[in-house]
Design a protein around this motif. Structure first.
Motif, PDB file in Angstrom:
ATOM      1  N   LEU A  17      30.134  38.132  45.026  1.00  0.00           N
ATOM      2  CA  LEU A  17      30.641  39.184  44.137  1.00  0.00           C
ATOM      3  C   LEU A  17      32.163  39.130  44.030  1.00  0.00           C
ATOM      4  O   LEU A  17      32.730  39.247  42.935  1.00  0.00           O
ATOM      5  CB  LEU A  17      30.233  40.562  44.668  1.00  0.00           C
ATOM      6  CG  LEU A  17      28.917  41.171  44.186  1.00  0.00           C
ATOM      7  CD1 LEU A  17      28.798  42.597  44.711  1.00  0.00           C
ATOM      8  CD2 LEU A  17      28.813  41.157  42.676  1.00  0.00           C
ATOM      9  N   GLY A  18      32.823  38.955  45.174  1.00  0.00           N
ATOM     10  CA  GLY A  18      34.282  38.870  45.170  1.00  0.00           C
ATOM     11  C   GLY A  18      34.779  37.679  44.366  1.00  0.00           C
ATOM     12  O   GLY A  18      35.764  37.789  43.627  1.00  0.00           O
ATOM     13  N   GLY A  19      34.085  36.538  44.498  1.00  0.00           N
ATOM     14  CA  GLY A  19      34.468  35.359  43.724  1.00  0.00           C
ATOM     15  C   GLY A  19      34.300  35.580  42.227  1.00  0.00           C
ATOM     16  O   GLY A  19      35.158  35.185  41.428  1.00  0.00           O
ATOM     17  N   LEU A  20      33.191  36.225  41.845  1.00  0.00           N
ATOM     18  CA  LEU A  20      32.959  36.519  40.429  1.00  0.00           C
ATOM     19  C   LEU A  20      34.005  37.491  39.895  1.00  0.00           C
ATOM     20  O   LEU A  20      34.488  37.348  38.767  1.00  0.00           O
ATOM     21  CB  LEU A  20      31.555  37.099  40.238  1.00  0.00           C
ATOM     22  CG  LEU A  20      30.391  36.134  40.473  1.00  0.00           C
ATOM     23  CD1 LEU A  20      29.058  36.875  40.447  1.00  0.00           C
ATOM     24  CD2 LEU A  20      30.397  35.018  39.422  1.00  0.00           C
ATOM     25  N   TYR A  21      34.349  38.479  40.726  1.00  0.00           N
ATOM     26  CA  TYR A  21      35.369  39.444  40.312  1.00  0.00           C
ATOM     27  C   TYR A  21      36.716  38.743  40.105  1.00  0.00           C
ATOM     28  O   TYR A  21      37.410  38.978  39.104  1.00  0.00           O
ATOM     29  CB  TYR A  21      35.505  40.543  41.363  1.00  0.00           C
ATOM     30  CG  TYR A  21      36.522  41.601  41.017  1.00  0.00           C
ATOM     31  CD1 TYR A  21      36.201  42.642  40.149  1.00  0.00           C
ATOM     32  CD2 TYR A  21      37.812  41.557  41.559  1.00  0.00           C
ATOM     33  CE1 TYR A  21      37.135  43.613  39.821  1.00  0.00           C
ATOM     34  CE2 TYR A  21      38.754  42.525  41.235  1.00  0.00           C
ATOM     35  CZ  TYR A  21      38.404  43.543  40.371  1.00  0.00           C
ATOM     36  OH  TYR A  21      39.338  44.503  40.037  1.00  0.00           O
ATOM     37  N   GLY A  22      37.080  37.888  41.054  1.00  0.00           N
ATOM     38  CA  GLY A  22      38.340  37.161  40.946  1.00  0.00           C
ATOM     39  C   GLY A  22      38.370  36.248  39.733  1.00  0.00           C
ATOM     40  O   GLY A  22      39.394  36.140  39.050  1.00  0.00           O
ATOM     41  N   LEU A  23      37.246  35.591  39.441  1.00  0.00           N
ATOM     42  CA  LEU A  23      37.179  34.691  38.282  1.00  0.00           C
ATOM     43  C   LEU A  23      37.354  35.471  36.982  1.00  0.00           C
ATOM     44  O   LEU A  23      38.122  35.057  36.103  1.00  0.00           O
ATOM     45  CB  LEU A  23      35.841  33.953  38.289  1.00  0.00           C
ATOM     46  CG  LEU A  23      35.603  32.955  37.142  1.00  0.00           C
ATOM     47  CD1 LEU A  23      36.650  31.849  37.181  1.00  0.00           C
ATOM     48  CD2 LEU A  23      34.197  32.359  37.243  1.00  0.00           C
ATOM     49  N   CYS A  24      36.647  36.589  36.856  1.00  0.00           N
ATOM     50  CA  CYS A  24      36.772  37.421  35.644  1.00  0.00           C
ATOM     51  C   CYS A  24      38.193  37.954  35.496  1.00  0.00           C
ATOM     52  O   CYS A  24      38.751  37.978  34.394  1.00  0.00           O
ATOM     53  CB  CYS A  24      35.784  38.580  35.702  1.00  0.00           C
ATOM     54  SG  CYS A  24      34.044  38.097  35.616  1.00  0.00           S
ATOM     55  N   LEU A  25      38.770  38.379  36.619  1.00  0.00           N
ATOM     56  CA  LEU A  25      40.131  38.906  36.586  1.00  0.00           C
ATOM     57  C   LEU A  25      41.125  37.823  36.169  1.00  0.00           C
ATOM     58  O   LEU A  25      42.055  38.070  35.396  1.00  0.00           O
ATOM     59  CB  LEU A  25      40.495  39.458  37.964  1.00  0.00           C
ATOM     60  CG  LEU A  25      41.821  40.204  38.084  1.00  0.00           C
ATOM     61  CD1 LEU A  25      41.840  41.425  37.160  1.00  0.00           C
ATOM     62  CD2 LEU A  25      42.066  40.622  39.521  1.00  0.00           C
ATOM     63  N   LEU A  26      40.903  36.602  36.659  1.00  0.00           N
ATOM     64  CA  LEU A  26      41.782  35.488  36.307  1.00  0.00           C
ATOM     65  C   LEU A  26      41.731  35.197  34.813  1.00  0.00           C
ATOM     66  O   LEU A  26      42.767  34.968  34.175  1.00  0.00           O
ATOM     67  CB  LEU A  26      41.390  34.246  37.109  1.00  0.00           C
ATOM     68  CG  LEU A  26      42.185  32.964  36.815  1.00  0.00           C
ATOM     69  CD1 LEU A  26      43.659  33.173  37.160  1.00  0.00           C
ATOM     70  CD2 LEU A  26      41.612  31.784  37.599  1.00  0.00           C
ATOM     71  N   VAL A  27      40.533  35.213  34.249  1.00  0.00           N
ATOM     72  CA  VAL A  27      40.383  34.963  32.813  1.00  0.00           C
ATOM     73  C   VAL A  27      41.131  36.023  32.007  1.00  0.00           C
ATOM     74  O   VAL A  27      41.842  35.698  31.035  1.00  0.00           O
ATOM     75  CB  VAL A  27      38.889  34.937  32.422  1.00  0.00           C
ATOM     76  CG1 VAL A  27      38.726  34.905  30.899  1.00  0.00           C
ATOM     77  CG2 VAL A  27      38.199  33.726  33.041  1.00  0.00           C
ATOM     78  N   ILE A  28      41.002  37.287  32.424  1.00  0.00           N
ATOM     79  CA  ILE A  28      41.681  38.374  31.714  1.00  0.00           C
ATOM     80  C   ILE A  28      43.203  38.210  31.816  1.00  0.00           C
ATOM     81  O   ILE A  28      43.932  38.350  30.821  1.00  0.00           O
ATOM     82  CB  ILE A  28      41.243  39.735  32.272  1.00  0.00           C
ATOM     83  CG1 ILE A  28      39.778  40.006  31.924  1.00  0.00           C
ATOM     84  CG2 ILE A  28      42.130  40.857  31.725  1.00  0.00           C
ATOM     85  CD1 ILE A  28      39.221  41.261  32.551  1.00  0.00           C
ATOM     86  N   LEU A  29      43.694  37.899  33.014  1.00  0.00           N
ATOM     87  CA  LEU A  29      45.132  37.755  33.212  1.00  0.00           C
ATOM     88  C   LEU A  29      45.687  36.573  32.419  1.00  0.00           C
ATOM     89  O   LEU A  29      46.802  36.658  31.862  1.00  0.00           O
ATOM     90  CB  LEU A  29      45.442  37.590  34.698  1.00  0.00           C
ATOM     91  CG  LEU A  29      45.188  38.819  35.578  1.00  0.00           C
ATOM     92  CD1 LEU A  29      45.471  38.504  37.043  1.00  0.00           C
ATOM     93  CD2 LEU A  29      46.038  39.999  35.125  1.00  0.00           C
ATOM     94  N   LEU A  30      44.941  35.483  32.367  1.00  0.00           N
ATOM     95  CA  LEU A  30      45.392  34.323  31.583  1.00  0.00           C
ATOM     96  C   LEU A  30      45.465  34.674  30.101  1.00  0.00           C
ATOM     97  O   LEU A  30      46.433  34.319  29.413  1.00  0.00           O
ATOM     98  CB  LEU A  30      44.452  33.134  31.808  1.00  0.00           C
ATOM     99  CG  LEU A  30      44.540  32.450  33.176  1.00  0.00           C
ATOM    100  CD1 LEU A  30      43.472  31.366  33.295  1.00  0.00           C
ATOM    101  CD2 LEU A  30      45.924  31.845  33.393  1.00  0.00           C
ATOM    102  N   LEU A  31      44.458  35.370  29.611  1.00  0.00           N
ATOM    103  CA  LEU A  31      44.448  35.763  28.207  1.00  0.00           C
ATOM    104  C   LEU A  31      45.609  36.705  27.896  1.00  0.00           C
ATOM    105  O   LEU A  31      46.314  36.538  26.887  1.00  0.00           O
ATOM    106  CB  LEU A  31      43.115  36.429  27.867  1.00  0.00           C
ATOM    107  CG  LEU A  31      42.949  36.925  26.428  1.00  0.00           C
ATOM    108  CD1 LEU A  31      43.096  35.772  25.438  1.00  0.00           C
ATOM    109  CD2 LEU A  31      41.593  37.601  26.239  1.00  0.00           C
ATOM    110  N   VAL A  32      45.809  37.689  28.770  1.00  0.00           N
ATOM    111  CA  VAL A  32      46.910  38.631  28.573  1.00  0.00           C
ATOM    112  C   VAL A  32      48.253  37.901  28.639  1.00  0.00           C
ATOM    113  O   VAL A  32      49.170  38.187  27.856  1.00  0.00           O
ATOM    114  CB  VAL A  32      46.854  39.755  29.629  1.00  0.00           C
ATOM    115  CG1 VAL A  32      48.130  40.590  29.616  1.00  0.00           C
ATOM    116  CG2 VAL A  32      45.640  40.634  29.389  1.00  0.00           C
TER     117      VAL A  32
END
Length: 257
Positions: free
Chosen positions: A100-115
């Motif tokens: 779960l933590g890995g999935l959360y980090g991956l999703c967060l990374l995608v959002i931060l890269l897009l932003v």
């Protein structure tokens, strides 16, 4: 376990229960939240790796705060070890929480890269070199990247709202826990909306009170010394109330062990 739909007004009840439970054990609940913030602060000093570890541990820490709330609700003193609840359920639960933590980090990374990409494009079209600090702040708040990032964070939080508790206390697999978390949030969207609006009102009230204190004390330094601890206490209450949103969104034959 089965999904339970609650009336919209229950969202405000969750706010009240969070405050009331926090006040049962204020030192313990505030202390646990401050420990969590201290760990995040230390990790933030590590370049890149610290942010990755923080994201990896976010679901586990959220579960720990929920577990501490259960203890306080039952009239027991939550010990600091409650923050480690996610790692005391055996290897299978631990692997699931790390997933779960890995999935959360991956999703967060995608959002931060897009932003980041959107912000770079926006900044290139604006000359901030000659702006005052106030003008630069206004430009930042008007950046589409900021608002797009906030909008994208909402479904991310919905996915992970109930997921750690479902995985740990009910043995739901990581992917299914995300699905059921989103399903429960949608079924109780009215209650969650009032829940968030209730806490927004609390923070706005805190802002008004701080403005009054600033005028009475006649200086920003004294008010700042009060504002930071006050905000942390209110945020502690917010995290305390999350347990009740999970408890009322699912019905089980037995209480979670």
């Amino acid at each position: 376990m089965k999904l339970h739909t609650v009336p919209a007004a229950t969202g405000l009840q969750w706010v009240r229960l969070g405050m009331r439970t926090f006040l049962k054990q204020p030192l313990a609940m505030a202390g646990l939240f401050f420990m969590f913030m201290a760990v995040v602060s230390v990790l933030s000093m590590l370049p890149f790796l610290g942010a990755a570890i923080s994201a990896l541990l976010t679901p586990a820490i959220n579960l720990g705060l929920m577990s501490a709330t259960r203890e306080a609700e039952a009239g027991r003193f939550p010990m600091p070890t409650q923050l480690l609840t996610a790692f005391r359920g055996g290897p299978e639960r631990t692997r699931g929480m790390m997933t779960l933590g890995g999935l959360y980090g991956l999703c967060l990374l995608v959002i931060l890269l897009l932003v980041g990409l959107l912000d770079s494009a926006f900044s290139a079209s604006v000359d901030t070199a000659t702006m005052t600090q106030e003008q630069a702040m206004q430009v930042m708040l008007s950046s589409p990247a900021l608002w797009i990032g906030m909008v994208l964070m909402m479904p991310l939080q919905v996915l992970f709202w109930h997921a750690p508790a479902l995985l740990f206390w009910h043995g739901v697999t990581p992917v299914k826990s995300l699905f059921f978390s989103a399903l429960a949030a949608w079924a109780n969207k009215g209650a969650l909306t009032l829940f968030l609006c209730g806490w927004l009102a609390v923070f706005l009230l805190l802002g008004v009170l701080m403005s009054v204190f600033r005028m009475l004390l006649g200086g920003s330094e004294a008010s700042s010394a009060i504002l930071y601890p006050a905000v942390l206490l209110i945020v502690s209450m917010f995290f305390t109330s999350i347990w009740f949103s999970f408890r009322d969104s699912f019905l089980t034959d037995e209480q979670p062990s």
